[in-house]
Design a protein around this motif. Structure first.
Motif, mmCIF file in Angstrom:
data_model
loop_
_atom_site.group_PDB
_atom_site.id
_atom_site.type_symbol
_atom_site.label_atom_id
_atom_site.label_comp_id
_atom_site.label_asym_id
_atom_site.label_seq_id
_atom_site.Cartn_x
_atom_site.Cartn_y
_atom_site.Cartn_z
ATOM 1 N N ALA A 148 15.644 -0.527 -14.113
ATOM 2 C CA ALA A 148 16.003 -0.959 -15.298
ATOM 3 C C ALA A 148 16.628 0.134 -16.200
ATOM 4 N N GLN A 149 16.138 1.332 -16.176
ATOM 5 C CA GLN A 149 16.542 2.339 -16.897
ATOM 6 C C GLN A 149 18.149 2.561 -16.572
ATOM 7 N N VAL A 150 18.174 2.674 -15.329
ATOM 8 C CA VAL A 150 19.589 3.041 -14.811
ATOM 9 C C VAL A 150 20.565 1.796 -15.339
ATOM 10 N N ILE A 151 20.036 0.617 -15.169
ATOM 11 C CA ILE A 151 21.021 -0.438 -15.703
ATOM 12 C C ILE A 151 21.278 -0.329 -17.155
ATOM 13 N N GLU A 152 20.538 -0.026 -17.920
ATOM 14 C CA GLU A 152 20.546 0.172 -19.335
ATOM 15 C C GLU A 152 21.613 1.098 -19.617
ATOM 16 N N LEU A 153 21.433 2.189 -18.974
ATOM 17 C CA LEU A 153 22.544 3.489 -19.116
ATOM 18 C C LEU A 153 23.856 3.056 -18.737
ATOM 19 N N LEU A 154 24.047 2.261 -17.530
ATOM 20 C CA LEU A 154 25.333 1.811 -17.261
ATOM 21 C C LEU A 154 25.909 0.733 -18.215
ATOM 22 N N ASN A 155 25.111 0.116 -19.017
ATOM 23 C CA ASN A 155 25.735 -0.677 -19.850
ATOM 24 C C ASN A 155 26.596 -0.100 -21.012
ATOM 25 N N TYR A 156 26.169 1.481 -21.162
ATOM 26 C CA TYR A 156 26.963 2.106 -22.053
ATOM 27 C C TYR A 156 28.205 3.046 -21.768
ATOM 28 N N LEU A 157 28.305 3.037 -20.563
ATOM 29 C CA LEU A 157 29.329 3.917 -19.704
ATOM 30 C C LEU A 157 30.933 2.860 -19.702
ATOM 31 N N GLN B 270 3.458 -2.300 -12.435
ATOM 32 C CA GLN B 270 4.603 -2.600 -12.048
ATOM 33 C C GLN B 270 5.052 -1.333 -11.198
ATOM 34 N N LEU B 271 6.060 -1.851 -10.108
ATOM 35 C CA LEU B 271 6.370 -0.718 -9.339
ATOM 36 C C LEU B 271 7.486 0.401 -10.166
ATOM 37 N N GLU B 272 7.295 1.697 -9.796
ATOM 38 C CA GLU B 272 7.937 2.788 -10.538
ATOM 39 C C GLU B 272 9.300 2.446 -10.167
ATOM 40 N N ARG B 273 9.806 2.104 -9.271
ATOM 41 C CA ARG B 273 11.122 1.818 -8.911
ATOM 42 C C ARG B 273 11.881 0.710 -9.665
ATOM 43 N N THR B 274 11.019 -0.239 -10.089
ATOM 44 C CA THR B 274 11.469 -1.430 -10.965
ATOM 45 C C THR B 274 11.911 -0.696 -12.441
ATOM 46 N N ILE B 275 11.040 0.183 -12.752
ATOM 47 C CA ILE B 275 11.251 0.988 -14.010
ATOM 48 C C ILE B 275 12.532 1.646 -14.113
ATOM 49 N N ILE B 276 12.682 2.548 -12.817
ATOM 50 C CA ILE B 276 13.805 3.447 -12.612
ATOM 51 C C ILE B 276 15.191 2.654 -12.691
ATOM 52 N N GLU C 137 0.706 -1.289 0.086
ATOM 53 C CA GLU C 137 -0.046 -0.124 0.087
ATOM 54 C C GLU C 137 0.801 1.101 0.009
ATOM 55 N N LEU C 138 0.397 2.254 -0.927
ATOM 56 C CA LEU C 138 1.165 3.643 -1.005
ATOM 57 C C LEU C 138 2.188 3.659 -1.946
ATOM 58 N N ASP C 139 2.525 2.474 -2.447
ATOM 59 C CA ASP C 139 3.564 2.142 -3.691
ATOM 60 C C ASP C 139 3.166 2.968 -4.818
ATOM 61 N N ILE C 140 3.964 3.526 -5.436
ATOM 62 C CA ILE C 140 3.691 4.107 -6.925
ATOM 63 C C ILE C 140 3.902 3.150 -7.988
ATOM 64 N N VAL C 141 2.947 2.896 -8.810
ATOM 65 C CA VAL C 141 2.909 1.844 -9.519
ATOM 66 C C VAL C 141 2.494 2.561 -11.105
ATOM 67 N N THR C 142 3.009 1.748 -12.003
ATOM 68 C CA THR C 142 2.961 2.165 -13.604
ATOM 69 C C THR C 142 2.129 1.084 -14.352
ATOM 70 N N LEU C 143 1.033 1.521 -14.934
ATOM 71 C CA LEU C 143 0.411 0.591 -15.911
ATOM 72 C C LEU C 143 1.114 -0.201 -16.805
ATOM 73 N N THR C 144 0.983 -1.314 -16.960
ATOM 74 C CA THR C 144 1.689 -2.188 -18.028
ATOM 75 C C THR C 144 0.725 -2.193 -19.182
ATOM 76 N N ARG C 145 -0.357 -1.785 -19.252
ATOM 77 C CA ARG C 145 -0.921 -1.748 -20.533
ATOM 78 C C ARG C 145 -2.080 -0.387 -20.585
ATOM 79 N N ASP C 146 -2.822 -0.218 -21.681
ATOM 80 C CA ASP C 146 -3.778 0.862 -21.713
ATOM 81 C C ASP C 146 -5.220 0.243 -21.276
ATOM 82 N N ILE C 147 -5.560 1.309 -20.460
ATOM 83 C CA ILE C 147 -7.035 0.785 -19.836
ATOM 84 C C ILE C 147 -7.923 1.857 -20.446
ATOM 85 N N LYS C 148 -8.465 1.765 -21.684
ATOM 86 C CA LYS C 148 -8.966 3.152 -22.440
ATOM 87 C C LYS C 148 -10.088 3.449 -22.180
ATOM 88 N N GLU C 149 -11.100 2.756 -21.380
ATOM 89 C CA GLU C 149 -12.305 2.929 -20.852
ATOM 90 C C GLU C 149 -12.279 3.945 -19.789
#
Length: 104
Positions: free
Chosen positions: A71-80, A63-69, A7-19
């Motif tokens: 993954a983005q950091v790890i992807e960036l690290l791969n190029y440094l 999915q947890l917003e933290r999980t997305i962040i 509870e109180l975690d910030i999450v991100t939708l993994t799909r559209d919910i158009k309705e």
């Protein structure tokens, strides 16, 4: 790997919910977790910060917003180059110490 959503975690939708006018990537706050660990009540807000909808969603829908962040950091690290990786590590350690000082 799916970290536990609470509870109180910030999450991100993994799909559209158009309705409900919500698109993949929309952020919401978990306001209730069902005991099975697979169902969640998530509150979404409009641009003004007013509650626009509370939806019952499955684990696969969010999915947890933290999980997305992370993954983005790890992807960036791969190029440094290695010397910049060390700088990133040092900066992360500095932030951790700063956080510990603030908390303690």
């Amino acid at each position: 790997y799916h970290p536990m959503i609470q509870e109180l975690d910030i999450v991100t939708l993994t799909r559209d919910i158009k309705e409900y006018g919500l698109n993949k990537g929309s952020c919401g706050a978990v306001v209730h977790c069902y005991s099975d660990g697979q169902g969640f009540e998530v509150e979404f807000t409009d641009e003004s910060g007013e509650s626009s909808s509370v939806l019952t969603l499955k684990r696969a829908d969010i999915q947890l917003e933290r999980t997305i962040i992370e993954a983005q950091v790890i992807e960036l690290l791969n190029y440094l180059p290695e010397e910049l990786l060390a700088e990133v590590r040092d900066f992360a350690e500095f932030l951790k110490q700063k956080q510990n000082t603030k908390a303690g």
